[in-house]
Design a protein around this motif. Structure first.
Motif, PDB file in Angstrom:
ATOM      1  N   LYS A   1       0.842  -1.196   0.000  1.00  0.00           N
ATOM      2  CA  LYS A   1       0.000   0.000   0.000  1.00  0.00           C
ATOM      3  C   LYS A   1       0.877   1.246   0.000  1.00  0.00           C
ATOM      4  CE  LYS A   1      -4.268  -1.445   2.298  1.00  0.00           C
ATOM      5  NZ  LYS A   1      -4.865  -1.478   3.609  1.00  0.00           N
ATOM      6  N   SER A   2       2.000   1.221   0.641  1.00  0.00           N
ATOM      7  CA  SER A   2       2.868   2.393   0.736  1.00  0.00           C
ATOM      8  C   SER A   2       3.604   2.664  -0.583  1.00  0.00           C
ATOM      9  CB  SER A   2       3.914   2.176   1.837  1.00  0.00           C
ATOM     10  OG  SER A   2       3.284   1.892   3.017  1.00  0.00           O
ATOM     11  N   GLY A   3       3.447   1.777  -1.538  1.00  0.00           N
ATOM     12  CA  GLY A   3       4.032   1.968  -2.860  1.00  0.00           C
ATOM     13  C   GLY A   3       5.534   2.016  -2.830  1.00  0.00           C
ATOM     14  N   LYS A   4       6.084   3.024  -3.504  1.00  0.00           N
ATOM     15  CA  LYS A   4       7.531   3.114  -3.644  1.00  0.00           C
ATOM     16  C   LYS A   4       8.235   3.271  -2.302  1.00  0.00           C
ATOM     17  CE  LYS A   4      10.091   6.363  -5.895  1.00  0.00           C
ATOM     18  NZ  LYS A   4      10.133   7.509  -6.885  1.00  0.00           N
ATOM     19  N   ASN A   5       7.518   4.028  -1.440  1.00  0.00           N
ATOM     20  CA  ASN A   5       8.103   4.287  -0.114  1.00  0.00           C
ATOM     21  C   ASN A   5       8.264   3.022   0.721  1.00  0.00           C
ATOM     22  OD1 ASN A   5       8.323   7.036  -0.543  1.00  0.00           O
ATOM     23  ND2 ASN A   5       6.252   7.437   0.194  1.00  0.00           N
ATOM     24  N   GLY A   6       7.380   2.020   0.429  1.00  0.00           N
ATOM     25  CA  GLY A   6       7.450   0.765   1.244  1.00  0.00           C
ATOM     26  C   GLY A   6       8.352  -0.282   0.624  1.00  0.00           C
ATOM     27  N   GLY A   7       9.084   0.065  -0.421  1.00  0.00           N
ATOM     28  CA  GLY A   7       9.951  -0.918  -1.111  1.00  0.00           C
ATOM     29  C   GLY A   7      10.931  -1.615  -0.187  1.00  0.00           C
ATOM     30  N   GLY A   8      11.585  -0.833   0.678  1.00  0.00           N
ATOM     31  CA  GLY A   8      12.597  -1.411   1.632  1.00  0.00           C
ATOM     32  C   GLY A   8      11.945  -2.337   2.627  1.00  0.00           C
ATOM     33  N   PHE A   9      10.704  -1.980   2.959  1.00  0.00           N
ATOM     34  CA  PHE A   9      10.027  -2.799   3.985  1.00  0.00           C
ATOM     35  C   PHE A   9       9.550  -4.150   3.434  1.00  0.00           C
ATOM     36  CE2 PHE A   9       6.686  -3.876   7.002  1.00  0.00           C
ATOM     37  CZ  PHE A   9       7.420  -3.744   8.173  1.00  0.00           C
ATOM     38  N   THR A  10       9.336  -4.198   2.081  1.00  0.00           N
ATOM     39  CA  THR A  10       8.904  -5.463   1.460  1.00  0.00           C
ATOM     40  C   THR A  10       9.945  -6.555   1.753  1.00  0.00           C
ATOM     41  OG1 THR A  10       7.972  -4.110  -0.295  1.00  0.00           O
ATOM     42  CG2 THR A  10       8.102  -6.480  -0.732  1.00  0.00           C
ATOM     43  N   PHE A  11      11.221  -6.170   1.644  1.00  0.00           N
ATOM     44  CA  PHE A  11      12.279  -7.158   1.939  1.00  0.00           C
ATOM     45  C   PHE A  11      12.195  -7.648   3.389  1.00  0.00           C
ATOM     46  CE2 PHE A  11      16.532  -7.706   3.834  1.00  0.00           C
ATOM     47  CZ  PHE A  11      16.905  -8.864   3.169  1.00  0.00           C
TER      48      PHE A  11
ATOM     49  N   GLY B   1      19.167 -19.319  16.547  1.00  0.00           N
ATOM     50  CA  GLY B   1      19.614 -18.680  15.290  1.00  0.00           C
ATOM     51  C   GLY B   1      18.454 -17.935  14.637  1.00  0.00           C
ATOM     52  N   LEU B   2      17.291 -18.627  14.611  1.00  0.00           N
ATOM     53  CA  LEU B   2      16.116 -18.012  13.987  1.00  0.00           C
ATOM     54  C   LEU B   2      15.673 -16.770  14.762  1.00  0.00           C
ATOM     55  CD1 LEU B   2      14.082 -21.237  13.063  1.00  0.00           C
ATOM     56  CD2 LEU B   2      15.185 -19.662  11.491  1.00  0.00           C
ATOM     57  N   ILE B   3      15.755 -16.860  16.103  1.00  0.00           N
ATOM     58  CA  ILE B   3      15.358 -15.716  16.947  1.00  0.00           C
ATOM     59  C   ILE B   3      16.285 -14.516  16.639  1.00  0.00           C
ATOM     60  CG2 ILE B   3      15.299 -14.878  19.328  1.00  0.00           C
ATOM     61  CD1 ILE B   3      14.329 -17.809  20.017  1.00  0.00           C
ATOM     62  N   LYS B   4      17.574 -14.854  16.473  1.00  0.00           N
ATOM     63  CA  LYS B   4      18.556 -13.810  16.154  1.00  0.00           C
ATOM     64  C   LYS B   4      18.166 -13.101  14.836  1.00  0.00           C
ATOM     65  CE  LYS B   4      23.510 -13.495  16.932  1.00  0.00           C
ATOM     66  NZ  LYS B   4      24.763 -14.228  16.817  1.00  0.00           N
ATOM     67  N   VAL B   5      17.773 -13.940  13.865  1.00  0.00           N
ATOM     68  CA  VAL B   5      17.337 -13.397  12.565  1.00  0.00           C
ATOM     69  C   VAL B   5      16.121 -12.501  12.765  1.00  0.00           C
ATOM     70  CG1 VAL B   5      16.483 -13.991  10.245  1.00  0.00           C
ATOM     71  CG2 VAL B   5      18.299 -15.348  11.284  1.00  0.00           C
ATOM     72  N   PHE B   6      15.153 -13.004  13.556  1.00  0.00           N
ATOM     73  CA  PHE B   6      13.953 -12.203  13.851  1.00  0.00           C
ATOM     74  C   PHE B   6      14.349 -10.833  14.397  1.00  0.00           C
ATOM     75  CE2 PHE B   6      11.103 -16.056  14.064  1.00  0.00           C
ATOM     76  CZ  PHE B   6      10.181 -15.577  13.143  1.00  0.00           C
ATOM     77  N   ARG B   7      15.307 -10.850  15.350  1.00  0.00           N
ATOM     78  CA  ARG B   7      15.732  -9.598  15.993  1.00  0.00           C
ATOM     79  C   ARG B   7      16.324  -8.636  14.937  1.00  0.00           C
ATOM     80  NH1 ARG B   7      13.353  -9.679  20.771  1.00  0.00           N
ATOM     81  NH2 ARG B   7      13.894 -11.440  22.099  1.00  0.00           N
ATOM     82  N   ASN B   8      17.155  -9.209  14.037  1.00  0.00           N
ATOM     83  CA  ASN B   8      17.756  -8.373  12.972  1.00  0.00           C
ATOM     84  C   ASN B   8      16.670  -7.782  12.065  1.00  0.00           C
ATOM     85  OD1 ASN B   8      20.336  -8.804  13.846  1.00  0.00           O
ATOM     86  ND2 ASN B   8      20.694 -10.580  12.515  1.00  0.00           N
ATOM     87  N   ILE B   9      15.704  -8.665  11.724  1.00  0.00           N
ATOM     88  CA  ILE B   9      14.597  -8.209  10.860  1.00  0.00           C
ATOM     89  C   ILE B   9      13.845  -7.063  11.543  1.00  0.00           C
ATOM     90  CG2 ILE B   9      12.409  -8.890   9.750  1.00  0.00           C
ATOM     91  CD1 ILE B   9      13.612 -11.734   9.504  1.00  0.00           C
ATOM     92  N   ILE B  10      13.621  -7.239  12.864  1.00  0.00           N
ATOM     93  CA  ILE B  10      12.896  -6.192  13.618  1.00  0.00           C
ATOM     94  C   ILE B  10      13.685  -4.875  13.569  1.00  0.00           C
ATOM     95  CG2 ILE B  10      12.197  -5.528  15.966  1.00  0.00           C
ATOM     96  CD1 ILE B  10      11.471  -8.584  16.317  1.00  0.00           C
ATOM     97  N   VAL B  11      15.006  -4.975  13.769  1.00  0.00           N
ATOM     98  CA  VAL B  11      15.852  -3.758  13.732  1.00  0.00           C
ATOM     99  C   VAL B  11      15.752  -3.090  12.345  1.00  0.00           C
ATOM    100  CG1 VAL B  11      18.250  -2.896  13.807  1.00  0.00           C
ATOM    101  CG2 VAL B  11      17.448  -4.557  15.499  1.00  0.00           C
ATOM    102  N   LEU B  12      15.868  -3.954  11.296  1.00  0.00           N
ATOM    103  CA  LEU B  12      15.754  -3.432   9.920  1.00  0.00           C
ATOM    104  C   LEU B  12      14.391  -2.784   9.703  1.00  0.00           C
ATOM    105  CD1 LEU B  12      17.395  -6.189   7.630  1.00  0.00           C
ATOM    106  CD2 LEU B  12      18.108  -3.800   7.860  1.00  0.00           C
ATOM    107  N   GLY B  13      13.321  -3.488  10.170  1.00  0.00           N
ATOM    108  CA  GLY B  13      11.945  -3.002  10.058  1.00  0.00           C
ATOM    109  C   GLY B  13      11.801  -1.629  10.688  1.00  0.00           C
TER     110      GLY B  13
END
Lengths: 120, 585
Positions: free
Chosen positions: B128-138, B380-392
């Protein structure tokens, strides 16, 4: 074990007394006549002497008199076991130093009771 | 007449001496045999009693030791049973832990599914955010992929968890089986060993009672033997009596050549006196010998009966207790050994169970290890989750349009926290299970070790008992042999005595000759004396012979001396004491 000297010229009586007294835990020494009896009485210490009266070589009364002259045998009990029941003979035996007088035939029970009494 | 009478006297003296010396020697031997055998038997009985009742190295001690050890084994098995029960309890607790793992895994799965949904929402917002949400799609795609991976891992972990649970269940079943076996073993010991001790005690007591009883019976044989020995003294009295007659014959029975008118009446009266006195002595001897024969026979019969009794008692004992005396001990020992064998076999089976438990336990341990490794993957997966949250959060801060997903990120973080806590809890559960597993292993090791020690001890004790019981048997047989020996020797002597008694019959025949001769001679002398007295106008003739009077005084049996005095007209009023009396001065 108390030691008894048996003096009798009858081998059967000696044998019978020996077994009976041994059976009752006495040590027994045998003599065949008065002379042998007096010699054995002098040579060994006895707790009791049982003697017949009528014997060859030396009779029982003379043997008792002789034994009584021996220092070690002044007070040893001497029982006369005889067929003689004359009161006069009893008196002679007593005077010679006999402790008691049993007239044959005797019972083993009476003999044992008398032996135990005088040996005490 | 003198010669004939002297022959009779000589013959009777010889016979009397021979028979009584024979009997005396014979019974002297019997008495000695009885005493020797009794002493031997008594010592065997004493040894037997001592062996079983006192000291450390004895049978009862050994039996008690075994009884205690069997008690220890029974108690040991009971403890094992209790311990196994405890283990089952521990396993039940482990089930709770396994269930906890399962719950936590479900929690992770639920959270991951929730995350998948949240990730999808985030993706919708990003689109919905279009171009602005591109980074968040990842970010949202990574979130979704990670959630999917978490769900897959939970499935893996759940699968392993089920395996662990199955292994726990199978172990529990094995332990329950072990409890049943342990109970059966206890029953087996109770049935085959414990109850047999009473039997053994009874058997030993019976041995002692029997031997003592047999000894008492053997001792009782003395009674008739001593009765015979006592009767022997009559020989001495008889011998002296016969000697009195002999004395007269030696001194007064002069040949007829020396008899003249002056001494004829003296001679006849003396002859009559001698015959009279001889008759008294012979009759007395005859009566005494007859009494003695009767008493001897009675005593011999008594001995025979006692020997028979001793024999039949021994035989009956051996017959009825053959199993006890001969094979009984062996059979009892055999029974112990059999029970022990069964026990060992059962214990061996327990060893198999031990192996099974060990292999199951190793399997369980391996699966637990794998499970733990898988669990670590969660971290390991939790660590990934944490990284994703930081990126988010970075992406959200860059684009105003993404402000709406801020809540979703918060939710994701919250779910990640839940997953992390569940994973930590699972780790703790693993540690607990590993600890329980080590505890179970140690306990089982201890149980099996105790088990084998008990059996080893019991085996050794039974060996000692076996040796003692063999000794008991040989002692018992020695004792019985001693009594048997006694019987044989006495029987041999009794038989010899019975044959000796025939000589007494010969003696009686000789005495009868004497009685007949004296009766005839006495009548002749009396008749002759009476005729002479009548021819001389006299009514009585008393012998006034000093030598005869002196001779009578020499008689050693008082009773005969008095009788002789009476017969010869001498004063016989002397006092005396009774025969058999005892006078102490």
């Amino acid at each position: 074990m108390k030691k008894i000297l048996v003096v009798d010229d009858s081998s059967v009586i000696r044998m019978s007394l020996e077994f009976f007294l041994k059976e009752n835990d006495f040590d027994v020494v045998l003599a065949e006549d008065g002379a042998q009896g007096a010699t054995k009485a002098e040579a060994e210490k006895f707790n009791l002497i049982i003697t017949d009266i009528n014997m060859p070589n030396m009779n029982g009364i003379d043997m008792i008199s002789k034994i009584r002259t021996q220092d070690a045998n002044k007070f040893v009990p001497i029982l006369v076991l005889t067929t003689e029941s004359d009161s006069e003979m009893l008196k002679k035996g007593k005077e010679a130093g006999a402790t008691g007088w049993i007239v044959k035939p005797f019972t083993n029970e009476d003999l044992l009771a008398t032996v135990q009494k005088v040996i005490k | 007449m003198k010669e004939r009478l002297q022959n009779i006297i000589k013959k009777s003296q010889n016979l009397l001496e021979e028979v009584y010396v024979e009997l005396g020697t014979n019974y002297g031997n019997v008495t000695k045999t009885v005493e020797d055998c009794l002493k031997e038997s008594k010592s065997l009985v004493e040894q037997f009693k001592q062996r079983i009742s006192t000291g450390e190295n004895n049978i009862l001690h050994s039996v008690k030791e075994i009884e205690n050890n069997v008690g220890d084994v029974v108690e040991g098995f009971w403890t094992i049973e209790q311990d196994l029960d405890n283990l089952v309890q521990v396993f039940s607790q482990s089930f709770v832990v396994v269930e906890d793992i399962e719950k936590n895994i479900s929690k992770i799965k639920d959270s991951s599914e929730l995350m998948e949904v949240v990730a999808l929402n985030a993706m919708v917002v990003a689109i919905k955010s279009g171009k602005n949400g591109g980074g968040f799609t990842f970010v949202s795609e990574s979130l979704k992929n990670n959630a999917t991976a978490t769900i897959k891992l939970t499935d893996d972990v759940l699968g392993r968890g089920e395996m662990v649970r199955d292994e726990f269940e199978s172990l529990q079943e094995i332990l329950k089986g072990l409890i049943v076996k342990s109970k059966n073993l206890n029953e087996l010991i109770e049935k085959n060993i414990t109850g047999r001790f009473y039997e053994l005690y009874q058997m030993i007591e019976e041995f002692v009672d029997f031997l003592e009883n047999l000894y008492a019976d053997a001792v009782a044989i003395r009674k008739p033997v001593y009765a015979i020995m006592q009767n022997l003294q009559y020989q001495d009295i008889l011998r002296q009596s016969v000697e009195h007659v002999d004395m007269f014959l030696q001194h007064f029975f002069e040949p007829k050549d020396f008899v003249n008118d002056d001494n004829l009446l003296d001679f006849l009266a003396t002859k009559e006196f001698i015959c009279d006195f001889s008759l008294i002595v012979f009759n007395e001897a005859k009566m005494q010998v007859q009494t003695n024969v009767h008493d001897f026979n009675e005593a011999l019969g008594d001995i025979d009966a006692r020997i028979e009794n001793l024999n039949s008692k021994g035989d009956a004992y051996l017959k009825t207790h053959k199993s006890v005396t001969a094979s009984g001990v062996s059979s009892l020992i055999q029974s112990f050994s059999d029970s022990l064998k069964v026990l060992l076999e059962e214990i061996k089976k327990t060893d198999n169970i031990k192996e099974i438990i060990e292999s199951k336990e190793q399997n369980l341990f391996r699966n637990m290890k794998l499970l733990q490794e898988k669990n670590n993957e969660f971290f390991g997966l939790i660590k990934v989750f944490r990284n994703i949250i930081v990126l988010g959060r970075i992406e959200i801060s860059k684009h105003e349009a993404l402000k709406d997903v801020d809540n979703s990120i918060d939710n994701i973080e919250a779910v990640t926290d839940i997953v992390e806590s569940a994973v930590k809890e699972i780790s703790e559960c693993y540690e607990q299970i590993t600890f329980t597993d080590t505890k179970v292993r140690d306990q089982l090791e201890k149980l099996f070790l105790e088990n084998s020690l008990f059996v080893e001890k019991l085996n050794k004790d039974i060996g000692i008992l076996y040796e003692y019981m063999s000794q008991v048997r040989s002692m018992l047989f020695n004792s019985l042999g001693g009594f048997e020996d006694l019987e044989h020797k006495i029987v041999a002597n009794v038989d010899k005595s019975k044959s000796d008694m025939n000589s007494l019959d010969k003696y009686l025949a000789t005495i009868e000759d004497g009685i007949t001769l004296c009766s005839v001679e006495k009548s002749l002398a009396y008749k002759q004396k009476k005729d002479i007295l009548n021819s001389r106008g006299l009514s009585e003739w008393i012998v006034h012979n000093e030598e005869m009077h002196k001779l009578i005084e020499k008689f050693t049996v008082y009773r005969h001396r008095e009788q002789a005095k009476f017969l010869s007209g001498i004063d016989h009023s002397g006092s005396s004491v009774a025969e058999g009396s005892v006078s102490l001065f």
